[in-house]
Structure formats: structure tokens, C-alpha cells
Design an enzyme around this catalytic site. Structure first.
Site, PDB file in Angstrom:
ATOM      1  N   SER A 180      -4.788  -6.669   6.042  1.00  0.00           N
ATOM      2  CA  SER A 180      -3.833  -6.014   7.094  1.00  0.00           C
ATOM      3  C   SER A 180      -3.175  -4.653   6.296  1.00  0.00           C
ATOM      4  CB  SER A 180      -2.627  -7.038   7.744  1.00  0.00           C
ATOM      5  OG  SER A 180      -2.368  -8.173   8.352  1.00  0.00           O
TER       6      SER A 180
ATOM      7  N   SER B 275      -3.251  -5.507  10.721  1.00  0.00           N
ATOM      8  CA  SER B 275      -1.716  -5.250  11.659  1.00  0.00           C
ATOM      9  C   SER B 275      -0.608  -4.196  10.949  1.00  0.00           C
ATOM     10  CB  SER B 275      -1.513  -6.710  11.173  1.00  0.00           C
ATOM     11  OG  SER B 275      -0.591  -7.214  10.047  1.00  0.00           O
TER      12      SER B 275
ATOM     13  N   LYS C 218       7.306  -1.766   7.594  1.00  0.00           N
ATOM     14  CA  LYS C 218       6.204  -2.252   8.675  1.00  0.00           C
ATOM     15  C   LYS C 218       7.628  -3.318   9.510  1.00  0.00           C
ATOM     16  CE  LYS C 218       2.592  -5.261   9.051  1.00  0.00           C
ATOM     17  NZ  LYS C 218       1.508  -6.345   8.596  1.00  0.00           N
TER      18      LYS C 218
END
Length: 511
Positions: free
Chosen positions: A173, A149, A72
Site C-alpha cells: 500500500s 491504499s 494517512k
């Protein structure tokens, strides 16, 4: 207690409405070395060419096994920019690598790229990004949310571009994208995995976690290689070695026969907004575990209704402090204004560099920390957070290893309440609940929703985050739907290994 009884008590007639809302994280990276995979209808940005084994100077462990890793874009890597999907960090090179990335390289990881996300992890659909929205690969001919996210990480796993993906989970997330894309998402106990090298959103909530197509690769990586035992002195929130030993001594490492387990069904999670098909999948999963010998127990977690509100006070408050450094002088891409006037430079830089959702949360957090709002909002939210922790501690059979049992606070209950009702029966080993109340929405539907409506997606994931507990989301097949339902297993603090083992059994039962 039979599944039929639990269905009648907990699932059939929703009695709870949502009083709170929330959001998550996801981000990508960019630059001339990266390419957007538009053919697959997503915007996870991956390295164009060979996987990067570099950091190749890092010596491999004897038990290292090669695997493809996606990272990420809010986790620092030496070979890729770390941009947090934000204009203010556009093409920002990291001067060092995150501890967790180094640890995984030692275990054989080859980084295939950085993944798209919501800017600084603030969002639930991976749409708040300078690289564009992440699209769900389960809807090939439609623009549907992949969750946030960590949406880019979930999509990288779903498409097979990565065996394992790193994400961050502040309020759901990792688990929400896993639920939306039909992958496995694991949020460890807070303090287990190092946060050093992770761009912070909310320090007391941010947790590095993992996504994969199955539970086993995550379990083996974290526990068979001893990752869970490694303390990082560079991270002040990394649990000290002495505390890890104490937690290990009080927490079983093996899962007993299911006939010896009590599975909690939380009444407050049966909200009016819960999609009927997801409710049916929840019932079917509970019935499948009962068929294998588990005992189903309805439980109450009364603070759940306030958890989302508390989260959206606490997380933005911490974010407003963490993001103050991006001023165009110390960090961040400088705005076009004159350098001679500090106020203009700061406002130009932050106004142009931050997206709308980040600005919204900075303003919300700044207000929560102001003198006029501190007592009424921030302090009250901290109290709610403690109540959420107490709710979980009251229903789990295992004591929380971070606290002495005598420290359990009963002062908020009526004097006439019996001790057995105050403490509860302590009869639950794990909690089973949905990960998300609905199936993933279309991207055009998200644009029409209010911020509060978007925050509601995290109503089932936020409580475990506030309490720092381990949680795993696994997909369950739903008849007549192209999307699976995400089901969540939650355990007591540091009971991560058994949570993963039960999640593996659950995934097999509902596949």
C-alpha cells in the site's frame, strides 16, 4: 554474469503466469476544518490554514529540523479526526496520538493534514473512500489511479504539499502508490516502526512506512535520528531492544562498493502480464547497476506464484477479527435501527457504515476462519507464508537475524536434492524487481475490473510483506510515457539501511 545473459534467462521470454491476486490501503479525513483540493484533481484532504505544530507541547530534540508531514488517515492524530475513509468512523476524534506521529513531531514535523485512502486500507487504487477517489497528478487532464491504499499520501508528496508522508503497507500500500505517482515509497522491516495508534487491518502484516520525493529524507529521518532503534512498549509487535541489538550486530550499516554486491533478478517476477515498457525499464536498471560493478544473478523464488493467494486468505481473516469491534455500541457511528434489538443494531450499523470492499473482505475472512475452511484455507495459507520466507532466506547472503541458521527447514525438499541446491548459493545481497506489473489504470477501467483483477496489482509487493522484509520503490523514467516505472529493491530482514542506500544509487542511475 552480464546483463545480456540475465535478459535472456530472466526477462526476455515470460514463462510465468499469475495464480494469485491482492489489494492495498489509502484513506482521507474530513470535517469543517478540511478542504478537498479539486483543482489538482485529487482528493487528499488537507488542513485549511497553517500547518499544525501542536502537539506543540511535545519537546523537540536537539537535532530537530522542521519539515512538513502528511499523515494517512488510519494513523491517529490528536489534532485531526481519524476516519479511515469510512462512514462508520465519520468525524471520529482520536483520544490519543500514534507513537510514530509523536516521534516525528519530536524531530520537527509539522502536520499539514490527513490523507485520503482506501477504506480501512482495503484497496489498491484509493477509490474505496467516502471522500471519493484519489487522482494521479501525473495525468492532469485525465482520471487515473494514484494507487492504494496510501494514494493520498503519495499525491501529497508528489504535489509538494508535504516533504514526507506517513502511510501503511500491508501488502504494497505504500510501494504501489509510489510507483504510480513517481515518488519514493519505503516499507520498513516488520516490527521496526511502532504500530501503536494505527487502526489495524491485518496485525501480522501492517507496517508503518514513509513516502518522499527522494530517498535521502527518508534515510536521514529513520537512521540518522535513530528512529529505527526506538522500541515501543505500547506495541506488542515492536521488536524488543535486545532483538534490535542482535539484528544490528549481524547487519552491516554501510553499503560497499557495487563491485562487491550481487543483485538478484527473480525469474518468477517476469510474468506474462508484465508491461513490456516496465520490463525494459527493469532490464535498463539492472544494466545500469552492472555498469557500476554489480554482479547480476538470476534467482528463483518459487513460492511467489502462491503468495498473492495466501495474502488474500490471511489479511481478510485478520481484518474480520479487527473490524468486529465496529458495532455501533463500542465503536463506530450507530445505525438507524432500534437499540432494543442487538442483531438489528449491529447489522444496520455495519451495513450502512462499511463500504462494499470492506464487507467483501470481512465475509471472505470470516469464511476462512470457519471450522469447514480453517484447515483447507487459513492453515494452508500460513504454510505458504512460511515457504515465501524460506525462499527469501535461501537466496540472501545475509542470514535472517531472527532465526538461527540451523533452524532452516529443509523437510519440504526431496531427499535426493543436494545441500547446495537446498540452501542455494546464498549469493544475493539484494533483489531488484518491478513494483507493479502495469502502469496506473484509468478510474473508469477499474470499475469494469473484477476484484481478482484489482488484487493482481500487488503481485510483486505481497511477497516481501508476507516475509516482513524491507523494500523500497523508486521511479524509473520510461521513454514515451507520462508515467514512470516503479522499481523495487528488497533486502534481508533488518537490512533496511543498505536497502535505502542502494535505492538511492538506483534512483540516480535510472532518473
Amino acid at each position: 554474469m552480464s546483463a545480456a545473459v540475465v535478459r535472456r534467462l530472466a526477462l526476455n521470454s515470460p514463462r510465468h503466469t499469475i495464480i494469485s491476486r491482492r489489494a492495498v490501503h489509502l484513506q482521507p479525513l474530513c470535517g469543517q476544518q478540511y478542504v478537498k483540493s479539486k483543482l489538482r484533481n485529487w482528493t487528499c484532504l488537507t488542513f485549511l490554514g497553517e500547518s499544525v505544530t501542536a502537539g506543540s507541547s511535545i519537546p523537540l530534540r536537539k537535532d530537530a529540523k522542521p519539515f512538513k508531514l502528511a499523515v494517512k488517515d488510519n494513523i491517529a492524530t490528536a489534532d485531526f479526526p481519524t476516519q479511515c475513509a469510512s462512514q462508520i468512523l465519520s468525524s471520529h476524534p482520536s483520544p490519543f496520538e500514534a507513537t510514530v506521529v509523536r516521534q516525528l513531531r519530536e524531530r520537527g514535523a509539522s502536520i499539514v493534514g490527513k490523507t485520503n485512502m482506501d477504506e480501512f486500507g482495503m484497496g489498491s487504487h484509493s477509490t474505496n473512500s467516502i471522500h471519493g477517489a484519489v487522482r494521479n497528478p501525473l495525468a492532469e487532464d485525465d482520471d487515473v489511479s494514484a494507487g492504494g491504499s496510501s494514494g493520498g499520501s503519495a499525491v501529497a508528496v508528489r504535489l509538494g504539499d508535504a516533504d514526507v508522508a506517513l502511510g501503511t503497507d500491508t501488502g504494497g500500500s505504500i510501494r504501489l502508490p509510489a510507483a504510480y505517482t513517481g515518488t519514493v515509497g519505503y516499507k520498513p522491516s516488520y516490527g521496526m516502526i511502532s504500530r501503536f495508534g494505527v487502526v489495524p487491518y491485518a496485525n501480522s502484516l501492517d507496517t508503518v512506512g514513509f513516502l518522499a520525493s527522494e530517498v535521502k529524507p527518508i534515510h536521514d529521518l529513520v537512521f540518522k535520528t535513530g528512529l529505527y532503534q526506538e522500541h515501543d512498549s505500547s506495541d506488542p509487535t515492536s521488536l524488543p531492544i535486545a532483538s534490535r541489538k542482535r539484528c544490528a550486530e549481524t547487519t552491516p550499516s554501510t553499503l560497499p562498493d557495487l563491485s562487491k554486491l550481487n543483485i538478484g533478478i527473480p525469474l518468477e517476477y517476469n510474468i506474462e502480464e508484465l508491461d513490456p515498457s516496465i520490463r525494459d525499464a527493469w532490464v535498463a536498471a539492472a544494466s545500469a547497476l552492472e555498469a557500476q560493478g554489480a554482479t547480476l544473478v538470476p534467482i528463483s523464488l518459487p513460492s511467489t506464484t502462491e503468495a498473492l493467494c495466501a495474502y488474500y486468505v490471511l489479511a481478510p481473516a485478520e481484518a474480520s477479527s479487527n473490524l468486529a469491534k465496529y458495532d455501533g455500541v463500542r465503536y463506530g457511528k450507530r445505525g438507524e435501527g432500534s437499540d432494543a434489538v442487538g442483531e438489528t443494531l449491529y447489522s444496520d450499523t455495519r451495513g450502512a457504515g462499511f463500504g462494499d470492499e470492506v464487507k467483501r473482505r470481512i465475509l471472505l475472512g470470516t469464511y476462512s476462519l470457519s471450522s469447514e475452511a480453517m484447515d483447507n484455507y487459513f492453515i494452508q495459507a500460513q504454510k505458504v507464508r512460511r515457504m515465501v520466507q524460506q525462499d527469501f532466506d535461501r537466496v540472501f547472503r545475509l542470514d535472517n537475524p531472527l532465526y538461527e541458521p540451523a533452524q532452516f527447514d529443509l523437510s519440504d525438499m526431496a531427499e535426493a536434492t543436494g545441500m547446495e541446491d537446498k540452501r542455494g548459493p546464498l549469493q544475493v545481497d539484494f533483489i531488484l524487481c518491478p513494483t507493479a506489473p502495469t502502469f496506473p489504470p484509468r478510474l473508469d477501467e477499474i470499475k469494469e475490473q473484477s476484484s481478482v483483477d484489482v488484487y493482481m496489482n500487488d503481485v510483486f509487493t505481497v511477497p516481501a510483506s508476507l516475509a516482513g522484509l524491507p523494500a523500497v520503490s523508486v521511479p524509473a523514467k520510461v521513454e514515451g510515457s507520462r508515467f514512470p516505472a516503479g522499481l523495487q529493491v528488497i533486502g534481508q530482514y533488518w537490512d533496511d539501511q543498505r536497502v535505502l542506500l542502494l535505492a538511492e544509487k538506483l534512483k540516480e542511475a535510472v532518473a
